[in-house]
Design a protein around this motif. Structure first.
Motif, PDB file in Angstrom:
ATOM      1  N   PRO A   1       0.798  -1.232   0.000  1.00  0.00           N
ATOM      2  CA  PRO A   1       0.000   0.000   0.000  1.00  0.00           C
ATOM      3  C   PRO A   1       0.833   1.286   0.000  1.00  0.00           C
ATOM      4  O   PRO A   1       0.366   2.324  -0.482  1.00  0.00           O
TER       5      PRO A   1
ATOM      6  N   THR B   1       1.282   3.165  -3.286  1.00  0.00           N
ATOM      7  CA  THR B   1      -0.004   3.727  -3.723  1.00  0.00           C
ATOM      8  C   THR B   1      -0.259   5.048  -3.011  1.00  0.00           C
ATOM      9  O   THR B   1      -0.659   6.039  -3.635  1.00  0.00           O
ATOM     10  N   ILE B   2      -0.003   5.071  -1.703  1.00  0.00           N
ATOM     11  CA  ILE B   2      -0.228   6.288  -0.903  1.00  0.00           C
ATOM     12  C   ILE B   2       0.695   7.410  -1.373  1.00  0.00           C
ATOM     13  O   ILE B   2       0.263   8.556  -1.565  1.00  0.00           O
TER      14      ILE B   2
ATOM     15  N   GLY C   1      -1.707   4.874  -8.105  1.00  0.00           N
ATOM     16  CA  GLY C   1      -1.939   5.924  -7.098  1.00  0.00           C
ATOM     17  C   GLY C   1      -1.684   7.311  -7.664  1.00  0.00           C
ATOM     18  O   GLY C   1      -2.440   8.255  -7.406  1.00  0.00           O
TER      19      GLY C   1
END
Length: 198
Positions: free
Chosen positions: A105, A108-109, A179
């Motif tokens: 993740p 993506t952030i 992202g």
């Protein structure tokens, strides 16, 4: 009441048996299956967990793991010196498959944040370069296998490590690109709304 309990136990045990069978593709993808048919010399027919019948070329399948955990190998090395032997290829593909299941993740952030900032503060012509730079930054560092929780039997296995780290690196880049795209669109919309509200 006992009949209902036995009925549910039968369903659960059948699902567990189905989930134990899988095929490992030469791409590193692991597919859980219900059943397989090997009557064809060229093709492998299999039933997905959803009950759909699918077919693929036998050369695309590395192995089939039966419900009794026995692995049936389909892979045949095409060369003797420069390509992976069966055990090496198995370890490499297991590395890819295990890394494919891992969540990434953080890229993506970062991609969303970078894309959003570019959409708000950078001109529209130049703004796509920011998410691209973020994706490049996420993909440049080579992941270290010892930083991940992996099965101990693969701890010092270079083939597993190669498959695992390559896949993690690729996932980081893809997640950062996705992202970045989401952030960029959100940033441009936000900038447009702010300009119109002034």
């Amino acid at each position: 009441m006992k009949r209902i309990f036995l009925f549910f136990m039968l369903i659960i045990s059948s699902l567990v048996l189905f989930s134990q069978e899988s095929i490992l593709l030469t791409s590193g993808k692991r597919l859980k299956i219900q059943a397989i048919n090997l009557d064809s010399v060229q093709y492998v027919f299999y039933k997905t967990q959803n009950g759909k019948i699918k077919v693929m070329d036998r050369e695309e399948v590395f192995s089939w793991t039966r419900s009794d955990s026995v692995e049936v190998i389909f892979y045949k090395p095409a060369c003797e010196d420069v390509c992976f032997k069966i055990d090496q290829m198995r370890d490499y593909l297991h590395g890819i498959a295990d890394a494919s299941d891992k969540k990434c993740p953080f890229p993506t952030i970062i991609g969303i944040a970078g894309g959003a900032a570019a959409g708000v503060f950078v001109t529209p012509i130049v703004s796509p370069l920011v998410p691209a730079a973020v994706a490049l930054g996420c993909g440049l560092p080579r992941p270290q296998i010892n930083k991940f929780k992996i099965n101990e039997k693969y701890a010092n296995n270079p083939h597993y490590a190669e498959g695992y780290t390559q896949t993690i690196r690729r996932k980081r880049v893809i997640n950062a690109v996705i992202g970045g795209g989401i952030g960029l669109v959100a940033g441009i919309i936000t900038a447009t709304v702010l300009v119109k509200s002034e």
